[in-house]
Design a protein around this motif. Structure first.
Motif, PDB file in Angstrom:
ATOM      1  N   GLU A   1       0.834  -1.206   0.000  1.00  0.00           N
ATOM      2  CA  GLU A   1       0.000   0.000   0.000  1.00  0.00           C
ATOM      3  C   GLU A   1       0.871   1.259   0.000  1.00  0.00           C
ATOM      4  O   GLU A   1       0.578   2.223  -0.701  1.00  0.00           O
ATOM      5  N   GLN A   2       1.937   1.237   0.763  1.00  0.00           N
ATOM      6  CA  GLN A   2       2.863   2.364   0.804  1.00  0.00           C
ATOM      7  C   GLN A   2       3.489   2.580  -0.580  1.00  0.00           C
ATOM      8  O   GLN A   2       3.647   3.711  -1.040  1.00  0.00           O
ATOM      9  N   LEU A   3       3.831   1.496  -1.250  1.00  0.00           N
ATOM     10  CA  LEU A   3       4.405   1.589  -2.595  1.00  0.00           C
ATOM     11  C   LEU A   3       3.384   2.130  -3.595  1.00  0.00           C
ATOM     12  O   LEU A   3       3.712   2.950  -4.449  1.00  0.00           O
ATOM     13  N   ARG A   4       2.129   1.671  -3.478  1.00  0.00           N
ATOM     14  CA  ARG A   4       1.073   2.159  -4.374  1.00  0.00           C
ATOM     15  C   ARG A   4       0.881   3.671  -4.233  1.00  0.00           C
ATOM     16  O   ARG A   4       0.758   4.383  -5.221  1.00  0.00           O
ATOM     17  N   LYS A   5       0.840   4.135  -2.993  1.00  0.00           N
ATOM     18  CA  LYS A   5       0.659   5.568  -2.748  1.00  0.00           C
ATOM     19  C   LYS A   5       1.828   6.370  -3.323  1.00  0.00           C
ATOM     20  O   LYS A   5       1.631   7.424  -3.920  1.00  0.00           O
TER      21      LYS A   5
ATOM     22  N   HIS B   1       3.922   9.928  -7.698  1.00  0.00           N
ATOM     23  CA  HIS B   1       5.161  10.071  -8.480  1.00  0.00           C
ATOM     24  C   HIS B   1       6.361  10.410  -7.586  1.00  0.00           C
ATOM     25  O   HIS B   1       7.213  11.209  -7.958  1.00  0.00           O
ATOM     26  N   GLN B   2       6.407   9.779  -6.416  1.00  0.00           N
ATOM     27  CA  GLN B   2       7.498  10.042  -5.480  1.00  0.00           C
ATOM     28  C   GLN B   2       8.725   9.215  -5.817  1.00  0.00           C
ATOM     29  O   GLN B   2       8.626   8.078  -6.280  1.00  0.00           O
ATOM     30  N   ILE B   3       9.875   9.788  -5.554  1.00  0.00           N
ATOM     31  CA  ILE B   3      11.131   9.046  -5.617  1.00  0.00           C
ATOM     32  C   ILE B   3      11.359   8.485  -4.224  1.00  0.00           C
ATOM     33  O   ILE B   3      11.104   9.162  -3.219  1.00  0.00           O
ATOM     34  N   LEU B   4      11.812   7.236  -4.160  1.00  0.00           N
ATOM     35  CA  LEU B   4      11.954   6.543  -2.884  1.00  0.00           C
ATOM     36  C   LEU B   4      13.378   6.070  -2.658  1.00  0.00           C
ATOM     37  O   LEU B   4      14.069   5.687  -3.610  1.00  0.00           O
TER      38      LEU B   4
ATOM     39  N   ARG C   1      17.883   4.074  -4.682  1.00  0.00           N
ATOM     40  CA  ARG C   1      16.976   5.201  -4.925  1.00  0.00           C
ATOM     41  C   ARG C   1      16.218   4.851  -6.195  1.00  0.00           C
ATOM     42  O   ARG C   1      16.829   4.611  -7.239  1.00  0.00           O
ATOM     43  N   ILE C   2      14.877   4.810  -6.094  1.00  0.00           N
ATOM     44  CA  ILE C   2      14.070   4.327  -7.210  1.00  0.00           C
ATOM     45  C   ILE C   2      12.884   5.244  -7.493  1.00  0.00           C
ATOM     46  O   ILE C   2      12.466   6.016  -6.641  1.00  0.00           O
ATOM     47  N   LYS C   3      12.368   5.114  -8.716  1.00  0.00           N
ATOM     48  CA  LYS C   3      11.079   5.698  -9.088  1.00  0.00           C
ATOM     49  C   LYS C   3      10.247   4.554  -9.647  1.00  0.00           C
ATOM     50  O   LYS C   3      10.654   3.890 -10.611  1.00  0.00           O
ATOM     51  N   LEU C   4       9.107   4.305  -9.025  1.00  0.00           N
ATOM     52  CA  LEU C   4       8.267   3.181  -9.408  1.00  0.00           C
ATOM     53  C   LEU C   4       7.661   3.366 -10.789  1.00  0.00           C
ATOM     54  O   LEU C   4       7.234   4.465 -11.148  1.00  0.00           O
TER      55      LEU C   4
ATOM     56  N   VAL D   1      11.115   1.709   3.277  1.00  0.00           N
ATOM     57  CA  VAL D   1      10.820   2.660   2.211  1.00  0.00           C
ATOM     58  C   VAL D   1      10.782   4.055   2.820  1.00  0.00           C
ATOM     59  O   VAL D   1      10.121   4.266   3.840  1.00  0.00           O
ATOM     60  N   HIS D   2      11.503   4.985   2.194  1.00  0.00           N
ATOM     61  CA  HIS D   2      11.516   6.372   2.657  1.00  0.00           C
ATOM     62  C   HIS D   2      11.374   7.289   1.448  1.00  0.00           C
ATOM     63  O   HIS D   2      12.209   7.223   0.536  1.00  0.00           O
ATOM     64  N   PRO D   3      10.347   8.145   1.436  1.00  0.00           N
ATOM     65  CA  PRO D   3      10.236   9.109   0.338  1.00  0.00           C
ATOM     66  C   PRO D   3      11.423  10.074   0.361  1.00  0.00           C
ATOM     67  O   PRO D   3      11.894  10.460   1.428  1.00  0.00           O
ATOM     68  N   VAL D   4      11.898  10.446  -0.810  1.00  0.00           N
ATOM     69  CA  VAL D   4      13.002  11.395  -0.931  1.00  0.00           C
ATOM     70  C   VAL D   4      12.397  12.792  -1.011  1.00  0.00           C
ATOM     71  O   VAL D   4      11.529  13.046  -1.846  1.00  0.00           O
TER      72      VAL D   4
END
Length: 74
Positions: free
Chosen positions: A3-7, A12-15, A30-33, A62-65
């Motif tokens: 769910e965190q990844l879906r959000k 369009h967050q970089i993680l 560091r990724i962009k889904l 998982v941490h948003p950048v």
């Protein structure tokens, strides 16, 4: 975790993620889904400069950048 990844993908967050690789080593990426399907996610990995597939169960954190960190990367 899914769910965190879906959000993150919807916004369009970089993680930054902590991930257990196939060889059991722990890496920080560091990724962009791009896509979530089943137990896998496809993402652009800024660390490897390529598209990569990750197993959701192997993602430990998982941490948003934030915006400032993104600007420093560019």
């Amino acid at each position: 975790m899914k769910e965190q990844l879906r959000k993150a993908m919807q916004h369009h967050q970089i993680l930054d993620i902590v991930y257990i690789a196939k060889d059991q080593s722990i890496t920080k990426r560091r990724i962009k889904l791009i896509k979530i399907s089943g137990d896998h996610v496809q993402a652009y990995c800024f660390t490897r400069h390529a598209k990569r597939n990750f197993i959701v169960d192997n993602i430990l954190a998982v941490h948003p950048v934030n915006r400032k960190a993104r600007e420093l990367q560019a």
